[in-house]
Design a protein around this motif. Structure first.
Motif, PDB file in Angstrom:
ATOM      1  N   ALA A  32       0.836  -1.207   0.000  1.00  0.00           N
ATOM      2  CA  ALA A  32       0.000   0.000   0.000  1.00  0.00           C
ATOM      3  C   ALA A  32       0.872   1.258   0.000  1.00  0.00           C
ATOM      4  O   ALA A  32       1.874   1.318   0.719  1.00  0.00           O
ATOM      5  CB  ALA A  32      -0.930  -0.006   1.203  1.00  0.00           C
ATOM      6  N   PHE A  33       0.516   2.210  -0.848  1.00  0.00           N
ATOM      7  CA  PHE A  33       1.195   3.508  -0.959  1.00  0.00           C
ATOM      8  C   PHE A  33       2.636   3.405  -1.455  1.00  0.00           C
ATOM      9  O   PHE A  33       3.370   4.374  -1.429  1.00  0.00           O
ATOM     10  CB  PHE A  33       1.165   4.270   0.384  1.00  0.00           C
ATOM     11  CG  PHE A  33      -0.225   4.631   0.822  1.00  0.00           C
ATOM     12  CD1 PHE A  33      -0.901   5.691   0.228  1.00  0.00           C
ATOM     13  CD2 PHE A  33      -0.866   3.917   1.816  1.00  0.00           C
ATOM     14  CE1 PHE A  33      -2.198   6.020   0.614  1.00  0.00           C
ATOM     15  CE2 PHE A  33      -2.159   4.239   2.212  1.00  0.00           C
ATOM     16  CZ  PHE A  33      -2.824   5.297   1.608  1.00  0.00           C
ATOM     17  N   ASP A  34       3.059   2.216  -1.905  1.00  0.00           N
ATOM     18  CA  ASP A  34       4.434   2.032  -2.360  1.00  0.00           C
ATOM     19  C   ASP A  34       4.502   2.311  -3.870  1.00  0.00           C
ATOM     20  O   ASP A  34       4.117   1.465  -4.685  1.00  0.00           O
ATOM     21  CB  ASP A  34       4.873   0.594  -2.041  1.00  0.00           C
ATOM     22  CG  ASP A  34       6.301   0.309  -2.503  1.00  0.00           C
ATOM     23  OD1 ASP A  34       6.916   1.193  -3.145  1.00  0.00           O
ATOM     24  OD2 ASP A  34       6.798  -0.795  -2.220  1.00  0.00           O
ATOM     25  N   VAL A  35       5.023   3.473  -4.248  1.00  0.00           N
ATOM     26  CA  VAL A  35       5.062   3.837  -5.665  1.00  0.00           C
ATOM     27  C   VAL A  35       6.181   3.111  -6.415  1.00  0.00           C
ATOM     28  O   VAL A  35       6.300   3.225  -7.627  1.00  0.00           O
ATOM     29  CB  VAL A  35       5.225   5.371  -5.870  1.00  0.00           C
ATOM     30  CG1 VAL A  35       3.964   6.102  -5.428  1.00  0.00           C
ATOM     31  CG2 VAL A  35       6.446   5.879  -5.139  1.00  0.00           C
ATOM     32  N   GLY A  36       6.988   2.331  -5.683  1.00  0.00           N
ATOM     33  CA  GLY A  36       8.094   1.619  -6.327  1.00  0.00           C
ATOM     34  C   GLY A  36       7.684   0.350  -7.062  1.00  0.00           C
ATOM     35  O   GLY A  36       8.495  -0.257  -7.763  1.00  0.00           O
ATOM     36  N   ARG A  37       6.421  -0.101  -6.932  1.00  0.00           N
ATOM     37  CA  ARG A  37       5.994  -1.339  -7.582  1.00  0.00           C
ATOM     38  C   ARG A  37       5.658  -1.098  -9.058  1.00  0.00           C
ATOM     39  O   ARG A  37       5.144  -0.043  -9.408  1.00  0.00           O
ATOM     40  CB  ARG A  37       4.743  -1.910  -6.897  1.00  0.00           C
ATOM     41  CG  ARG A  37       4.928  -2.199  -5.434  1.00  0.00           C
ATOM     42  CD  ARG A  37       6.019  -3.243  -5.197  1.00  0.00           C
ATOM     43  NE  ARG A  37       6.013  -3.638  -3.801  1.00  0.00           N
ATOM     44  CZ  ARG A  37       5.404  -4.716  -3.351  1.00  0.00           C
ATOM     45  NH1 ARG A  37       4.786  -5.525  -4.179  1.00  0.00           N
ATOM     46  NH2 ARG A  37       5.425  -5.008  -2.071  1.00  0.00           N
ATOM     47  N   ASP A  38       5.913  -2.093  -9.884  1.00  0.00           N
ATOM     48  CA  ASP A  38       5.653  -1.924 -11.323  1.00  0.00           C
ATOM     49  C   ASP A  38       4.448  -2.748 -11.783  1.00  0.00           C
ATOM     50  O   ASP A  38       3.809  -3.441 -10.980  1.00  0.00           O
ATOM     51  CB  ASP A  38       6.895  -2.271 -12.143  1.00  0.00           C
ATOM     52  CG  ASP A  38       7.336  -3.701 -11.918  1.00  0.00           C
ATOM     53  OD1 ASP A  38       6.578  -4.460 -11.261  1.00  0.00           O
ATOM     54  OD2 ASP A  38       8.422  -4.076 -12.388  1.00  0.00           O
ATOM     55  N   SER A  58       1.091  -9.855 -11.095  1.00  0.00           N
ATOM     56  CA  SER A  58       1.317 -11.061 -10.315  1.00  0.00           C
ATOM     57  C   SER A  58       0.407 -11.056  -9.077  1.00  0.00           C
ATOM     58  O   SER A  58      -0.122 -12.103  -8.671  1.00  0.00           O
ATOM     59  CB  SER A  58       2.804 -11.157  -9.991  1.00  0.00           C
ATOM     60  OG  SER A  58       3.016 -11.511  -8.664  1.00  0.00           O
ATOM     61  N   ARG A  59       0.190  -9.871  -8.530  1.00  0.00           N
ATOM     62  CA  ARG A  59      -0.676  -9.772  -7.357  1.00  0.00           C
ATOM     63  C   ARG A  59      -2.123 -10.126  -7.698  1.00  0.00           C
ATOM     64  O   ARG A  59      -2.761 -10.902  -7.001  1.00  0.00           O
ATOM     65  CB  ARG A  59      -0.591  -8.345  -6.811  1.00  0.00           C
ATOM     66  CG  ARG A  59      -1.385  -8.118  -5.557  1.00  0.00           C
ATOM     67  CD  ARG A  59      -2.042  -6.753  -5.588  1.00  0.00           C
ATOM     68  NE  ARG A  59      -1.066  -5.688  -5.712  1.00  0.00           N
ATOM     69  CZ  ARG A  59      -1.397  -4.443  -6.039  1.00  0.00           C
ATOM     70  NH1 ARG A  59      -2.660  -4.118  -6.261  1.00  0.00           N
ATOM     71  NH2 ARG A  59      -0.471  -3.524  -6.166  1.00  0.00           N
ATOM     72  N   ILE A  60      -2.658  -9.558  -8.797  1.00  0.00           N
ATOM     73  CA  ILE A  60      -4.059  -9.873  -9.134  1.00  0.00           C
ATOM     74  C   ILE A  60      -4.198 -11.306  -9.657  1.00  0.00           C
ATOM     75  O   ILE A  60      -5.250 -11.905  -9.554  1.00  0.00           O
ATOM     76  CB  ILE A  60      -4.704  -8.852 -10.114  1.00  0.00           C
ATOM     77  CG1 ILE A  60      -4.106  -8.943 -11.521  1.00  0.00           C
ATOM     78  CG2 ILE A  60      -4.632  -7.434  -9.563  1.00  0.00           C
ATOM     79  CD1 ILE A  60      -4.928  -8.185 -12.567  1.00  0.00           C
ATOM     80  N   GLY A  61      -3.090 -11.828 -10.185  1.00  0.00           N
ATOM     81  CA  GLY A  61      -3.098 -13.241 -10.575  1.00  0.00           C
ATOM     82  C   GLY A  61      -3.395 -14.122  -9.365  1.00  0.00           C
ATOM     83  O   GLY A  61      -4.159 -15.083  -9.444  1.00  0.00           O
ATOM     84  N   GLY A  62      -2.778 -13.787  -8.224  1.00  0.00           N
ATOM     85  CA  GLY A  62      -3.028 -14.541  -7.000  1.00  0.00           C
ATOM     86  C   GLY A  62      -4.365 -14.205  -6.381  1.00  0.00           C
ATOM     87  O   GLY A  62      -5.163 -15.085  -6.076  1.00  0.00           O
TER      88      GLY A  62
END
Lengths: 325, 325
Positions: free
Chosen positions: A156-162, A168-172
């Protein structure tokens, strides 16, 4: 949803969803009256029961055995419901699809236990398929779902994720359960390895599109139709595809970044941040990516024989892309 | 716990607990660093691993196959840990009822998901036994545990419940998992029906004694040894056996009833209520009932052949009755 509408979407298997409804009904019969009340609320049959429908549709490509397929469809709906119940505790959400959440009606403690009870029932229900392979698949899905949720929560709030990390997150979090529905249905029906793989891939790709559309609707839906405030994800710091695509091409000093990175008075930037994303090309670009996933889902079906179920699965792609809530 | 101590309690199977420890270790290897930290904490190997030991001991009465028994022992320990994790959320949710803070909410959110992740791993682990029967037994146990917890939560401060209701609640909440450990171990080892039933009954009765002693220790233990304040159960409105037995014979105007029935300034009566129960015959009467359950547990073992495992199981009864934390 009335049966004629589900028949239009799901075709001949629609009537068999009544058997899933019956099994869900049996889960509600418990001695503890507070629990019964919560179960009535959580399992209310207003949804489209998309996941059980996917199990049954996949099952038509082999030996369509309702004694196995109905318990799997029910288990998957229970797992879906359990994860929504815990999500709502986690987000301390007050409404979902316009109706009050369990945690807003009952207390958090009871709601955590309600979710656990639904997980327990899901775990029991899947063993009724008589298949250890499908039971194992189901538990692996639960692991993927929980990991996806955990990843979302810690990011949450981490702008470093691509974008890759988002996918991969929504895949899970989301796609894995639809993948489990079609793969499990195919395994129970005794489909060939290629058939199982085709239906697994279909479910996964449809699920990816489903979640991306969900994330778009969080920006462009209206509170009236969605039953929750516009921009709910961003408010909680959940950085979804539209936000990621916006950030990739926006001026470095943009208000979305300011919203995500400022800790003080953050929420005062929210409305403007939502407006910026909604009025950027990011929503259309996200929709294009969702369409790509639907295309892949349809592509996967190619090796399967032409029949009514296949047509319905193909059309479900349009439904996922066009839904507005 | 050092291996020589566990060997003294569990006999020859103690060394095989290292294999359970290894499997638990593998569960901790995850990509999400916040999750890994939480898992390290939750699965720290300071416990006695009583439940996995029960699985292994039961397994010695048949074909002692570690490839099946170790996954079941690990699954049961994971389930036990998951339920403790959610209990903690539930208790702290109660403490802050009415005044949620953003910080405590975020922590709670991750903790709910940590519990779910442990449940998921438990569900996956039990399928490694290769036995659908044991997997199904396990999911039924999860249902009993959650129902027991729900019953406890909804019965808080309810003086209308009787001893029978308490026994049925702890049967679900605690005894069911020990029952699952010995029954599952026996099933995996291919014991005869009588053997399975004997070990199941042993596990259930030992679990009942275990929880009753736990409930006694909540009154007579010291905060230093127990790691939580004396009278914690009563404070939260959980009416355990000592309280029930006290209420049965106390003057109708007693302070315990006053504590449970008053809503205003309730906690001002707590200390006196705990003192009254502790200094009544209720603790000794409760201990007698725990002894009866241990007796039944030993009785159940009678039909089994004499061997080292049987001696250890018999002695575990003393350990359960005499433990002080």
């Amino acid at each position: 949803m009335p049966e004629d509408q589900t028949t239009q979407i799901y075709g001949p298997i629609a009537k068999d969803l009544a058997l899933v409804e019956e099994l869900l009904e049996s889960v509600k019969s418990v001695d503890i009256s507070a629990l019964q009340k919560m179960l009535e609320h959580a399992l209310e049959s207003r949804g489209k029961r998309l996941r059980p429908a996917l199990v049954l549709l996949a099952g038509t490509f082999g030996n369509y055995d309702l004694n196995k397929l109905v318990p799997l469809g029910t288990a998957i709906e229970l797992l879906h419901t359990a994860s929504l119940v815990h999500d709502d505790v986690i987000d301390s959400a007050e409404n979902r699809r316009g109706k009050p959440t369990a945690n807003s009606l009952f207390d958090n403690a009871l709601t955590v236990l309600l979710g656990d009870f639904l997980f327990a029932n899901a775990a029991e229900m899947v063993t009724r398929t008589g298949s250890l392979k499908v039971t194992r698949l189901f538990s692996l899905t639960l692991m993927k779902m929980t990991s996806g949720e955990l990843d979302q929560d810690t990011a949450a709030f981490d702008v470093g994720r691509d974008v890759q990390s988002y996918l991969s997150r929504i895949g899970g979090k989301t796609a894995s359960l639809m993948e489990n529905a079609t793969e499990g249905g195919a395994v129970l029906a005794g489909c060939s390895n290629e058939g199982v793989e085709a239906l697994r891939s279909y479910g996964y790709n449809l699920g990816m599109a489903f979640q991306i559309v969900d994330d778009i609707l969080d920006f462009e839906g209206t509170e009236e139709v969605m039953g929750k405030p516009v921009g709910s994800d961003l408010r909680e710091g959940t950085i979804t595809l539209p936000t990621l695509l916006y950030l990739q091409s926006a001026n470095p000093e943009n208000v979305v970044k300011k919203f995500l990175e400022t800790e003080q008075e953050r929420q005062s930037y929210l409305q403007e941040a939502v407006f910026e994303i909604t009025n950027s090309p990011a929503l259309l670009e996200s929709q294009k990516i969702a369409e790509d996933y639907v295309e892949r889902a349809r592509e996967a079906l190619k090796i399967l024989p032409e029949n009514d179920s296949k047509t319905k699965l193909e059309k479900l792609g349009d439904y996922v892309l066009q839904r507005n809530n």
